[in-house]
Design a protein around this motif. Structure first.
Motif, PDB file in Angstrom:
ATOM      1  N   CYS A 122       0.722   4.463 -13.546  1.00  0.00           N
ATOM      2  CA  CYS A 122      -0.431   3.797 -14.169  1.00  0.00           C
ATOM      3  C   CYS A 122       0.003   2.549 -14.925  1.00  0.00           C
ATOM      4  O   CYS A 122      -0.640   1.491 -14.833  1.00  0.00           O
ATOM      5  CB  CYS A 122      -1.143   4.757 -15.123  1.00  0.00           C
ATOM      6  SG  CYS A 122      -2.002   6.121 -14.320  1.00  0.00           S
ATOM      7  N   VAL A 123       1.089   2.657 -15.673  1.00  0.00           N
ATOM      8  CA  VAL A 123       1.589   1.517 -16.448  1.00  0.00           C
ATOM      9  C   VAL A 123       2.001   0.377 -15.529  1.00  0.00           C
ATOM     10  O   VAL A 123       1.649  -0.785 -15.741  1.00  0.00           O
ATOM     11  CB  VAL A 123       2.774   1.954 -17.335  1.00  0.00           C
ATOM     12  CG1 VAL A 123       3.431   0.743 -17.986  1.00  0.00           C
ATOM     13  CG2 VAL A 123       2.304   2.938 -18.406  1.00  0.00           C
ATOM     14  N   VAL A 124       2.752   0.707 -14.470  1.00  0.00           N
ATOM     15  CA  VAL A 124       3.198  -0.322 -13.523  1.00  0.00           C
ATOM     16  C   VAL A 124       2.002  -1.018 -12.887  1.00  0.00           C
ATOM     17  O   VAL A 124       1.962  -2.248 -12.776  1.00  0.00           O
ATOM     18  CB  VAL A 124       4.096   0.302 -12.435  1.00  0.00           C
ATOM     19  CG1 VAL A 124       4.356  -0.703 -11.319  1.00  0.00           C
ATOM     20  CG2 VAL A 124       5.416   0.761 -13.040  1.00  0.00           C
ATOM     21  N   THR A 125       1.010  -0.250 -12.468  1.00  0.00           N
ATOM     22  CA  THR A 125      -0.161  -0.813 -11.810  1.00  0.00           C
ATOM     23  C   THR A 125      -0.927  -1.757 -12.728  1.00  0.00           C
ATOM     24  O   THR A 125      -1.452  -2.778 -12.279  1.00  0.00           O
ATOM     25  CB  THR A 125      -1.084   0.313 -11.309  1.00  0.00           C
ATOM     26  OG1 THR A 125      -0.340   1.184 -10.454  1.00  0.00           O
ATOM     27  CG2 THR A 125      -2.257  -0.256 -10.534  1.00  0.00           C
ATOM     28  N   CYS A 126      -0.998  -1.429 -14.007  1.00  0.00           N
ATOM     29  CA  CYS A 126      -1.711  -2.298 -14.959  1.00  0.00           C
ATOM     30  C   CYS A 126      -1.097  -3.692 -15.033  1.00  0.00           C
ATOM     31  O   CYS A 126      -1.792  -4.676 -15.312  1.00  0.00           O
ATOM     32  CB  CYS A 126      -1.719  -1.660 -16.344  1.00  0.00           C
ATOM     33  SG  CYS A 126      -2.809  -0.232 -16.510  1.00  0.00           S
ATOM     34  N   PHE A 127       0.192  -3.806 -14.760  1.00  0.00           N
ATOM     35  CA  PHE A 127       0.859  -5.102 -14.862  1.00  0.00           C
ATOM     36  C   PHE A 127       0.578  -6.009 -13.662  1.00  0.00           C
ATOM     37  O   PHE A 127       1.069  -7.137 -13.628  1.00  0.00           O
ATOM     38  CB  PHE A 127       2.365  -4.904 -15.036  1.00  0.00           C
ATOM     39  CG  PHE A 127       2.783  -4.623 -16.444  1.00  0.00           C
ATOM     40  CD1 PHE A 127       3.025  -5.655 -17.336  1.00  0.00           C
ATOM     41  CD2 PHE A 127       2.914  -3.314 -16.889  1.00  0.00           C
ATOM     42  CE1 PHE A 127       3.402  -5.398 -18.642  1.00  0.00           C
ATOM     43  CE2 PHE A 127       3.293  -3.041 -18.193  1.00  0.00           C
ATOM     44  CZ  PHE A 127       3.539  -4.085 -19.075  1.00  0.00           C
ATOM     45  N   THR A 128      -0.195  -5.525 -12.703  1.00  0.00           N
ATOM     46  CA  THR A 128      -0.580  -6.419 -11.610  1.00  0.00           C
ATOM     47  C   THR A 128      -1.357  -7.626 -12.116  1.00  0.00           C
ATOM     48  O   THR A 128      -1.311  -8.700 -11.516  1.00  0.00           O
ATOM     49  CB  THR A 128      -1.445  -5.674 -10.577  1.00  0.00           C
ATOM     50  OG1 THR A 128      -2.579  -5.102 -11.241  1.00  0.00           O
ATOM     51  CG2 THR A 128      -0.654  -4.581  -9.892  1.00  0.00           C
ATOM     52  N   PHE A 129      -2.042  -7.453 -13.235  1.00  0.00           N
ATOM     53  CA  PHE A 129      -2.838  -8.555 -13.772  1.00  0.00           C
ATOM     54  C   PHE A 129      -1.975  -9.706 -14.269  1.00  0.00           C
ATOM     55  O   PHE A 129      -2.441 -10.836 -14.392  1.00  0.00           O
ATOM     56  CB  PHE A 129      -3.752  -8.061 -14.897  1.00  0.00           C
ATOM     57  CG  PHE A 129      -4.892  -7.229 -14.399  1.00  0.00           C
ATOM     58  CD1 PHE A 129      -5.908  -7.793 -13.650  1.00  0.00           C
ATOM     59  CD2 PHE A 129      -4.935  -5.872 -14.641  1.00  0.00           C
ATOM     60  CE1 PHE A 129      -6.955  -7.037 -13.164  1.00  0.00           C
ATOM     61  CE2 PHE A 129      -5.973  -5.098 -14.170  1.00  0.00           C
ATOM     62  CZ  PHE A 129      -6.991  -5.671 -13.425  1.00  0.00           C
ATOM     63  N   LEU A 130      -0.701  -9.438 -14.565  1.00  0.00           N
ATOM     64  CA  LEU A 130       0.206 -10.529 -14.921  1.00  0.00           C
ATOM     65  C   LEU A 130       0.338 -11.527 -13.772  1.00  0.00           C
ATOM     66  O   LEU A 130       0.608 -12.707 -13.989  1.00  0.00           O
ATOM     67  CB  LEU A 130       1.588  -9.977 -15.281  1.00  0.00           C
ATOM     68  CG  LEU A 130       1.744  -9.245 -16.603  1.00  0.00           C
ATOM     69  CD1 LEU A 130       3.170  -8.728 -16.753  1.00  0.00           C
ATOM     70  CD2 LEU A 130       1.400 -10.165 -17.773  1.00  0.00           C
ATOM     71  N   PHE A 189       0.822  -1.205   0.000  1.00  0.00           N
ATOM     72  CA  PHE A 189       0.000   0.000   0.000  1.00  0.00           C
ATOM     73  C   PHE A 189       0.857   1.257   0.000  1.00  0.00           C
ATOM     74  O   PHE A 189       0.537   2.227  -0.683  1.00  0.00           O
ATOM     75  CB  PHE A 189      -0.937  -0.006   1.211  1.00  0.00           C
ATOM     76  CG  PHE A 189      -2.249  -0.679   0.948  1.00  0.00           C
ATOM     77  CD1 PHE A 189      -3.246  -0.045   0.238  1.00  0.00           C
ATOM     78  CD2 PHE A 189      -2.482  -1.963   1.403  1.00  0.00           C
ATOM     79  CE1 PHE A 189      -4.454  -0.662  -0.013  1.00  0.00           C
ATOM     80  CE2 PHE A 189      -3.678  -2.605   1.160  1.00  0.00           C
ATOM     81  CZ  PHE A 189      -4.674  -1.949   0.444  1.00  0.00           C
ATOM     82  N   SER A 190       1.935   1.247   0.778  1.00  0.00           N
ATOM     83  CA  SER A 190       2.780   2.436   0.814  1.00  0.00           C
ATOM     84  C   SER A 190       3.437   2.681  -0.537  1.00  0.00           C
ATOM     85  O   SER A 190       3.486   3.814  -1.030  1.00  0.00           O
ATOM     86  CB  SER A 190       3.839   2.299   1.910  1.00  0.00           C
ATOM     87  OG  SER A 190       4.605   1.129   1.734  1.00  0.00           O
ATOM     88  N   ILE A 191       3.914   1.611  -1.175  1.00  0.00           N
ATOM     89  CA  ILE A 191       4.593   1.765  -2.470  1.00  0.00           C
ATOM     90  C   ILE A 191       3.598   2.160  -3.551  1.00  0.00           C
ATOM     91  O   ILE A 191       3.850   3.084  -4.341  1.00  0.00           O
ATOM     92  CB  ILE A 191       5.328   0.468  -2.850  1.00  0.00           C
ATOM     93  CG1 ILE A 191       6.546   0.272  -1.940  1.00  0.00           C
ATOM     94  CG2 ILE A 191       5.761   0.497  -4.317  1.00  0.00           C
ATOM     95  CD1 ILE A 191       7.254  -1.050  -2.123  1.00  0.00           C
ATOM     96  N   HIS A 192       2.440   1.492  -3.609  1.00  0.00           N
ATOM     97  CA  HIS A 192       1.472   1.807  -4.659  1.00  0.00           C
ATOM     98  C   HIS A 192       0.850   3.183  -4.466  1.00  0.00           C
ATOM     99  O   HIS A 192       0.641   3.919  -5.438  1.00  0.00           O
ATOM    100  CB  HIS A 192       0.377   0.740  -4.710  1.00  0.00           C
ATOM    101  CG  HIS A 192       0.822  -0.554  -5.305  1.00  0.00           C
ATOM    102  ND1 HIS A 192       1.256  -0.668  -6.606  1.00  0.00           N
ATOM    103  CD2 HIS A 192       0.917  -1.801  -4.776  1.00  0.00           C
ATOM    104  CE1 HIS A 192       1.589  -1.924  -6.861  1.00  0.00           C
ATOM    105  NE2 HIS A 192       1.394  -2.635  -5.766  1.00  0.00           N
ATOM    106  N   THR A 193       0.533   3.549  -3.224  1.00  0.00           N
ATOM    107  CA  THR A 193      -0.083   4.851  -2.977  1.00  0.00           C
ATOM    108  C   THR A 193       0.861   5.996  -3.318  1.00  0.00           C
ATOM    109  O   THR A 193       0.456   7.019  -3.868  1.00  0.00           O
ATOM    110  CB  THR A 193      -0.522   4.961  -1.504  1.00  0.00           C
ATOM    111  OG1 THR A 193      -1.459   3.919  -1.218  1.00  0.00           O
ATOM    112  CG2 THR A 193      -1.166   6.305  -1.225  1.00  0.00           C
ATOM    113  N   SER A 207       5.026  -5.541  -8.728  1.00  0.00           N
ATOM    114  CA  SER A 207       3.566  -5.411  -8.770  1.00  0.00           C
ATOM    115  C   SER A 207       2.908  -6.729  -9.136  1.00  0.00           C
ATOM    116  O   SER A 207       1.880  -7.111  -8.560  1.00  0.00           O
ATOM    117  CB  SER A 207       3.161  -4.324  -9.767  1.00  0.00           C
ATOM    118  OG  SER A 207       3.579  -3.049  -9.330  1.00  0.00           O
ATOM    119  N   ALA A 208       3.485  -7.447 -10.105  1.00  0.00           N
ATOM    120  CA  ALA A 208       2.881  -8.695 -10.571  1.00  0.00           C
ATOM    121  C   ALA A 208       2.941  -9.787  -9.510  1.00  0.00           C
ATOM    122  O   ALA A 208       1.934 -10.443  -9.206  1.00  0.00           O
ATOM    123  CB  ALA A 208       3.567  -9.162 -11.856  1.00  0.00           C
TER     124      ALA A 208
END
Length: 442
Positions: free
Chosen positions: A289-297, A266-270, A349-350
């Motif tokens: 935004c780009v990094v967060t989208c790769f969580t779906f990997l 949470f600290s890193i993503h926020t 993130s992934a």
């Protein structure tokens, strides 16, 4: 009609509907918690926030989750899943709308804290609801699927927030208040859902439980008798059982791994946009935004069967290991932030998202129906308290010690999580709820 147990019945259209509607809660959770990361740079400039105040904004809703998780879990075990299943989404809707009309920093903190209470309450309620309806083969994927919905909401918050920021620059009230739309839609969808049959059975209402199963699942089922001492007890007895030697070790395990995942995440993503900006990355909001989208990997393969194929234990251990190594790479990388650091953040993130798929699985499988909501609420509250402290302290740490040193602290927490998981993580894949809830930790 054929008689089976709830663990062994075939999946149906109702199960799919239930999973999708339940997933709407985590979607709103992820959206509401994620959207603050988009507007945080704007809030810093609008209110001239220092490091302490910046951390406080990010931590306000997480502190609310701490309160809501405890209250929602205990209340749902005492009074059932159905009523709170709808009421907490109504709270989402009202508090989301309130953010649109907020004009002060103090008011923003209040509304973020209150909306956090609603989010925290949804964790034990929605996950227990899914657990108590879902057959064993689909329980793990369905529960990790709730985390997938959480990440979907989180990613959508960055995408929609970035778009709104482009069209309405400076209007942070509109961006935060946009969570009203998915919350209202979910409120309409959850109306009319039935009570959990296992909860009804646990309080001696077997006839109602059988009626719900016949009505919604179109079959008879064989129920296991609940423990009469727990079923007849109140909140005090539930808490006493949860903290007894029988369940104390399990409670410590699920709370510990959830805290050690959530506090760095949470600290890193926020604060990811600010971290990337301090590492001299151009357009840090877009990069976040780009990094967060790769969580779906990470989370999608888990939801679509990986959680059953490789097992809960292996998934948890290796998600901690790989997440720790990706942050360690950023710490020791000698050059300026560039594609290598961005890739490392994507890997983090992934794999962090993959491991987070177990946050709803383990506590719901390891505790029986009578204390399931309370156990999930306690573990989620503990995790969000850790996340709130991490989110508050991270900007302070960056200001005093720099990005690399602060990320090394996050690496140490993940390394500890890997060690704890290797020592205590049990394997529950393929077990019935009754079998899983009889596991003990030595």
């Amino acid at each position: 009609m054929e008689v089976r147990t709830l663990d062994d019945i075939p999946a149906s259209a109702f199960h799919l509907r239930l999973a999708l509607i339940a997933g709407g809660g985590p979607f709103c959770d992820g959206y509401i918690l994620g959207i603050i990361g988009v507007v945080l740079p704007l809030l810093v400039s609008s209110f001239h926030l220092g490091a302490n105040a910046t951390g406080l904004v990010g931590a306000a809703s997480l502190a609310g989750v701490f309160v809501g998780g405890l209250a929602g879990g205990v209340t749902s075990d005492r009074f059932g899943r159905k009523i709170l299943y709808t009421v907490n989404i109504l709270m989402f809707t009202v508090f989301s709308a309130a953010q649109f009309f907020c004009a002060s920093f103090a008011g923003l903190l209040v509304w973020r804290f209150l909306i956090g209470i609603a989010i925290g309450a949804d964790y034990p309620i929605a996950t227990a609801y899914v657990t108590e309806f879902m057959p064993r083969r689909w329980r793990g994927p369905a529960l990790s699927g709730l985390i997938t919905f959480w990440w979907l909401g989180y990613v959508c918050s960055f995408i929609i927030g970035y778009a709104l920021l482009s069209f309405f620059p400076g209007n942070w009230q509109l961006i935060l208040g946009s969570s009203f739309v998915p919350s209202l839609f979910l409120l309409l969808c959850r109306a009319g859902m039935p009570e959990s049959p296992l909860w009804l059975l646990s309080v001696g209402r077997a006839a109602e439980a059988r009626h719900i199963v016949k009505t919604f699942l179109k079959m008879d089922v064989a129920f296991e008798a609940p423990s009469p001492t727990v079923a007849a007890g109140g909140i005090r007895q539930v808490m006493a059982l949860l903290c007894s030697p029988r369940y104390r070790g399990l409670l410590l395990f699920v709370s510990a791994f959830w805290i050690l995942q959530s506090a760095p995440a949470f600290s890193i993503h926020t604060l990811q946009a600010q971290i990337l900006a301090q590492m001299h990355l151009t357009n840090p909001v877009l990069a976040a935004c780009v990094v967060t989208c790769f969580t779906f990997l990470g989370i999608l393969p888990v939801t679509f069967g990986l959680i059953n194929k490789i097992g809960r234990r292996t998934l948890l251990i290796w998600s901690f290991v790989l997440a720790a190594l990706s942050l360690l790479f950023i710490v020791v990388w000698p050059g300026q932030a560039g594609w290598a650091v961005l890739v490392a953040f994507i890997v983090y993130s992934a794999v962090e998202a993959a491991g987070s798929g177990l946050q709803f699985v383990y506590p719901n499988e390891l505790f029986p129906t009578e204390i399931r909501g309370t156990a999930v609420g306690f573990a989620s509250s503990a995790s969000r308290l850790g996340a709130a402290l991490g989110t508050f302290l991270l900007p302070v740490g960056v200001a005093h010690f720099g990005v690399q040193a602060t990320l090394f602290g996050a690496f140490a927490l993940l390394a500890l999580g890997a060690l704890i998981s290797w020592r205590w993580a049990p394997e529950t894949a393929g077990l019935s709820l009754s079998q899983a809830s009889h596991i003990t930790l030595s």
